[in-house]
Design a protein around this motif. Structure first.
Motif, PDB file in Angstrom:
ATOM      1  N   GLN A  55       0.834  -1.198   0.000  1.00  0.00           N
ATOM      2  CA  GLN A  55       0.000   0.000   0.000  1.00  0.00           C
ATOM      3  C   GLN A  55       0.874   1.256   0.000  1.00  0.00           C
ATOM      4  N   CYS A  56       1.984   1.207   0.720  1.00  0.00           N
ATOM      5  CA  CYS A  56       2.920   2.330   0.698  1.00  0.00           C
ATOM      6  C   CYS A  56       3.996   2.041  -0.332  1.00  0.00           C
ATOM      7  N   PRO A  57       4.152   2.881  -1.340  1.00  0.00           N
ATOM      8  CA  PRO A  57       5.125   2.603  -2.407  1.00  0.00           C
ATOM      9  C   PRO A  57       6.569   2.566  -1.926  1.00  0.00           C
ATOM     10  N   PHE A  58       6.879   3.312  -0.869  1.00  0.00           N
ATOM     11  CA  PHE A  58       8.253   3.378  -0.396  1.00  0.00           C
ATOM     12  C   PHE A  58       8.790   2.018   0.050  1.00  0.00           C
ATOM     13  N   ASN A  59       7.891   1.124   0.439  1.00  0.00           N
ATOM     14  CA  ASN A  59       8.326  -0.174   0.957  1.00  0.00           C
ATOM     15  C   ASN A  59       9.071  -1.007  -0.075  1.00  0.00           C
ATOM     16  N   ALA A  60       8.725  -0.875  -1.345  1.00  0.00           N
ATOM     17  CA  ALA A  60       9.374  -1.663  -2.392  1.00  0.00           C
ATOM     18  C   ALA A  60      10.871  -1.378  -2.454  1.00  0.00           C
ATOM     19  N   LYS A  61      11.255  -0.175  -2.047  1.00  0.00           N
ATOM     20  CA  LYS A  61      12.669   0.201  -2.042  1.00  0.00           C
ATOM     21  C   LYS A  61      13.314  -0.021  -0.685  1.00  0.00           C
ATOM     22  N   TYR A  62      12.635   0.407   0.378  1.00  0.00           N
ATOM     23  CA  TYR A  62      13.293   0.458   1.681  1.00  0.00           C
ATOM     24  C   TYR A  62      13.247  -0.840   2.485  1.00  0.00           C
ATOM     25  N   VAL A  63      12.291  -1.710   2.222  1.00  0.00           N
ATOM     26  CA  VAL A  63      12.299  -3.000   2.921  1.00  0.00           C
ATOM     27  C   VAL A  63      13.528  -3.822   2.518  1.00  0.00           C
ATOM     28  N   PRO A  64      13.841  -3.951   1.221  1.00  0.00           N
ATOM     29  CA  PRO A  64      15.073  -4.654   0.851  1.00  0.00           C
ATOM     30  C   PRO A  64      16.330  -4.005   1.431  1.00  0.00           C
ATOM     31  N   VAL A  65      16.326  -2.677   1.576  1.00  0.00           N
ATOM     32  CA  VAL A  65      17.463  -1.979   2.184  1.00  0.00           C
ATOM     33  C   VAL A  65      17.658  -2.448   3.624  1.00  0.00           C
ATOM     34  N   LEU A  66      16.555  -2.560   4.376  1.00  0.00           N
ATOM     35  CA  LEU A  66      16.653  -3.028   5.759  1.00  0.00           C
ATOM     36  C   LEU A  66      17.102  -4.481   5.830  1.00  0.00           C
ATOM     37  N   GLU A  67      16.589  -5.293   4.937  1.00  0.00           N
ATOM     38  CA  GLU A  67      16.985  -6.702   4.928  1.00  0.00           C
ATOM     39  C   GLU A  67      18.483  -6.842   4.683  1.00  0.00           C
ATOM     40  N   GLU A  68      19.004  -6.100   3.734  1.00  0.00           N
ATOM     41  CA  GLU A  68      20.430  -6.163   3.409  1.00  0.00           C
ATOM     42  C   GLU A  68      21.279  -5.580   4.532  1.00  0.00           C
ATOM     43  N   THR A  69      20.820  -4.465   5.107  1.00  0.00           N
ATOM     44  CA  THR A  69      21.548  -3.817   6.202  1.00  0.00           C
ATOM     45  C   THR A  69      21.614  -4.734   7.422  1.00  0.00           C
ATOM     46  N   ALA A  70      20.491  -5.352   7.752  1.00  0.00           N
ATOM     47  CA  ALA A  70      20.456  -6.264   8.898  1.00  0.00           C
ATOM     48  C   ALA A  70      21.381  -7.461   8.670  1.00  0.00           C
ATOM     49  N   LYS A  71      21.347  -8.006   7.470  1.00  0.00           N
ATOM     50  CA  LYS A  71      22.188  -9.157   7.133  1.00  0.00           C
ATOM     51  C   LYS A  71      23.668  -8.808   7.244  1.00  0.00           C
ATOM     52  N   ASN A  72      24.051  -7.653   6.703  1.00  0.00           N
ATOM     53  CA  ASN A  72      25.458  -7.251   6.710  1.00  0.00           C
ATOM     54  C   ASN A  72      25.976  -6.899   8.093  1.00  0.00           C
ATOM     55  N   ASN A  73      25.069  -6.597   9.009  1.00  0.00           N
ATOM     56  CA  ASN A  73      25.487  -6.187  10.356  1.00  0.00           C
ATOM     57  C   ASN A  73      25.101  -7.203  11.430  1.00  0.00           C
ATOM     58  N   GLY A  74      24.665  -8.372  11.005  1.00  0.00           N
ATOM     59  CA  GLY A  74      24.348  -9.433  11.965  1.00  0.00           C
ATOM     60  C   GLY A  74      23.196  -9.115  12.887  1.00  0.00           C
ATOM     61  N   ILE A  75      22.232  -8.358  12.384  1.00  0.00           N
ATOM     62  CA  ILE A  75      21.070  -7.976  13.190  1.00  0.00           C
ATOM     63  C   ILE A  75      19.895  -8.896  12.863  1.00  0.00           C
ATOM     64  N   PRO A  76      19.336  -9.568  13.859  1.00  0.00           N
ATOM     65  CA  PRO A  76      18.176 -10.437  13.590  1.00  0.00           C
ATOM     66  C   PRO A  76      17.020  -9.616  13.024  1.00  0.00           C
ATOM     67  N   PHE A  77      16.588  -9.981  11.830  1.00  0.00           N
ATOM     68  CA  PHE A  77      15.536  -9.199  11.159  1.00  0.00           C
ATOM     69  C   PHE A  77      14.722 -10.108  10.253  1.00  0.00           C
TER      70      PHE A  77
END
Length: 247
Positions: free
Chosen positions: A180-202
């Motif tokens: 529903q929010c268009p921004f999610n298509a860009k920023y959700v993958p950003v969080l997934e990648e950021t969490a993965k690269n920094n060892g953050i459970p996400f």
């Protein structure tokens, strides 16, 4: 100001008023795909003819992607007027058209999410109060359901029990979101990648159906971030904001 109603027929040609100008951007296409499936359910998307953030999006509450009980009401997904469009009465114009349309459709009133103090991506409570809205329910995290009844004695809308006490039984960061929010298509993958690269459970939980949205553990389904079971925010995160939060 002249307004235009976005429909199935003109959806592909129209700019949908968010902060992204490119219609082929994945953020725009994801939002348009979500909208296309909602028009047959009674969704209305009314926007200014000029490009910019000046629009209202509403739908019969029975079809809203939120855990609310509001039979006979119209639910406002978003009323957004910002930038150069602010201060000209356009919010009032859009709301008035929503009220007129909803009354013609025999609705009992309107309802919308807000909070006691203005929060990102939620309606301004001062504006709602000025327009006659009142708080009819509130969740433990301070998210409020406001309503504007068209008739005396109309039953107040309310949150479903699953949303009144936002909490999940899962450790780490968990994000509930929709297209529903268009921004999610860009920023959700950003969080997934950021969490993965920094060892953050996400973990990102994309809500794919109205039924899942109406039974979500949060009043806000467009974007709700939890940490160790506790609701944190509905504000979209980029990598820097997320890392600061996770410190």
């Amino acid at each position: 100001m002249e307004y235009i109603r976005v429909t199935k027929e003109n959806l592909e040609e129209e700019h949908i008023c968010c902060a992204i100008s490119n219609n082929k951007d994945v953020q725009v296409s994801s939002k348009k795909a979500w909208l296309a499936d909602r028009f047959d359910e009674g969704l209305v998307f009314l926007k200014s003819v000029e490009r910019g953030k000046c629009f209202i999006e509403y739908i019969p509450a029975e079809h809203a992607w939120n855990p609310i009980e509001a039979p006979g009401y119209m639910y406002i997904d978003c009323l957004w007027v910002s930038g150069s469009f602010k201060g000209h009465g356009y919010s009032s114009d859009l709301l008035s058209e929503c009220i007129k349309d909803s009354k013609e459709k025999g609705k009992k009133g309107l309802c919308i999410l807000a909070a006691a103090k203005k929060k990102p991506f939620l309606a301004d409570p001062k504006f709602l109060k000025y327009k006659g809205f009142e708080v009819c329910d509130e969740a433990d995290n301070g998210i409020q359901l406001w309503y504007l009844p068209f008739e005396k004695g109309a039953k107040k809308p309310m949150f479903k029990e699953c949303a009144k006490h936002p909490h999940i039984d899962e450790e780490g960061y968990v994000l509930y979101y929709t297209n529903q929010c268009p921004f999610n298509a860009k920023y959700v993958p950003v969080l997934e990648e950021t969490a993965k690269n920094n060892g953050i459970p996400f973990r990102a939980m994309k809500i794919e159906s109205r039924n899942d949205a109406q039974n979500a553990p949060t009043p806000i389904t467009t974007y709700s971030l939890f940490c160790d079971g506790k609701y944190i925010t509905n504000e979209q995160m980029n990598d820097k904001k997320f890392l600061k939060l996770a410190q």
